[in-house]
Design a protein around this motif. Sequence first.
Motif, short mmCIF file in Angstrom:
data_model
loop_
_atom_site.label_atom_id
_atom_site.label_comp_id
_atom_site.label_asym_id
_atom_site.label_seq_id
_atom_site.Cartn_x
_atom_site.Cartn_y
_atom_site.Cartn_z
N ALA A 1 40.80 35.11 37.07
CA ALA A 1 39.59 34.36 36.75
C ALA A 1 38.49 35.34 36.33
N ALA A 2 37.72 34.97 35.29
CA ALA A 2 36.69 35.87 34.78
C ALA A 2 35.52 36.00 35.74
N ALA A 3 35.24 34.93 36.48
CA ALA A 3 34.10 34.95 37.41
C ALA A 3 34.44 34.13 38.65
N SER B 1 32.93 31.82 39.99
CA SER B 1 32.57 30.41 39.85
C SER B 1 33.48 29.64 38.89
N ASP B 2 34.42 30.32 38.25
CA ASP B 2 35.31 29.65 37.30
C ASP B 2 36.19 28.62 38.00
N ALA B 3 36.73 27.70 37.19
CA ALA B 3 37.73 26.77 37.72
C ALA B 3 38.90 27.57 38.28
N ARG B 4 39.55 27.03 39.30
CA ARG B 4 40.67 27.72 39.94
C ARG B 4 41.94 26.88 39.80
N SER C 1 37.73 22.22 39.95
CA SER C 1 36.71 22.33 38.91
C SER C 1 35.74 23.48 39.17
N GLU C 2 35.06 23.89 38.11
CA GLU C 2 34.08 24.97 38.22
C GLU C 2 33.02 24.69 39.27
N ASN D 1 46.08 31.01 38.64
CA ASN D 1 45.31 32.09 39.27
C ASN D 1 45.89 32.55 40.59
N GLN E 1 40.80 22.49 31.82
CA GLN E 1 39.34 22.46 31.85
C GLN E 1 38.78 22.29 33.25
#
Length: 412
Positions: A45-47, A49-52, A92-93, A142, A305
């Motif tokens: 994951a890039a951050a 807070s991203d979706a998992r 979700s994010e 992830n 998404q």
Amino acid sequence: MRRLATVLGVVVLVAGTGLGTTGVLLLRQAEASLTRVPVPELDEAAAPSDARHFLIVGSDSRDGLSDEQRSRLTLGQFEGQRSDTVIYVSISEDRSTVSLVSLPRDLLVIDGGRQRKLTETYAGGPDRLVSVIQQNFGLPVNHYAEISLGGFISVVETLGSVELCLDAPLVDRKSGAEFEAGCQQMDAEEALSFVRSRRGNFGDYERIARQQQFLRATLREMIDAQVLTDVPRLFRLVENVASNVTTDENLGVGEMRAVAQEMRQVVSAGVPMATVPAFPRRIDGADFMVAYRPGAEAMFDRLRQGVPLLDSGDRPDREETPVALISGGRTAAAGTVGSVLQFVGFGVIAAGSGDASLDAGTTTTIYRLPGHEDEAEWVASFLGAPIVDLPATVTAPEAAKVLVAVGDDASL
């Protein structure tokens, strides 16, 4: 599906007791008991807070079970392991939604240039399974976790029993299930025989429905106040879960707890569960389930998404929803769509070629009938097709609650 209950259960329970001495000890106990394996193919994951996206696998390995247990539980003498249950979890994010999708064991995938069943790819290890899902369905993964039969048995034994309600009797010699209709408390052995049963006209899809029913019941038990306040029982539950769980190297209890803290209210309110839409096909002497691409792609796009899945209803609701199919002359495609709907529980009414005004052309179309708007969305969740109002000049078959005009996309 039953194994996912234990993974989510330990997450929710640890989150629920995350403060004070008890919470600290539970975290240490769980962290020490987990087994970790490298899974290089996982997406990073890039951050934070991203979706998992999690892949949860139930292994049918008999390791750790005695011959007496195998015999009593009608497990047979199978050695090694396959992926008995595969669940894709998307969070979700904003952590406001979580969606669970069951991937049938017999789902057709391409693995190393060969057509194989999804369950067979697990023999190559977690990395192979993750890679196959990424390449075949374009789904990011992830984190990875798996749990064995022994873990399932231990968790239900710690809970004591799980209440499950059956609309009809279930008798299955292969799984050992023998239940009357009605609500009943099932112990570990009874629950295992229930969730392993493929009894019914649609095999693994019947079992997936039972697994999803069991998961809902188990999650209710796990977040029950009596479990959360019974500290010795809570410690036993966390130990039983963690000692039977294998995760990727980066999925520690700390991250589980962080996600659980954010998701606890969502899980308590109920977790949407769906199944990949597919139809049966015999290929080179083997029976496969083939993903219905329009419906599967629409579902996968929402998972990628991290947005909520469309409401698919519960199987008992779908079983009371007759769907009329208009072929538009696309007989083979109508047969495919009919199979997709039947395997998830809908009743299907063949309505012939239909009025020329309803010809779907390139895209399968769902017509909502007055008073049955929810049922139209349930059908759309599996077909990935647009929903429109039925023209006033057209009369649907009397028994139908939803009308589907089959388009060219159902032939792809």
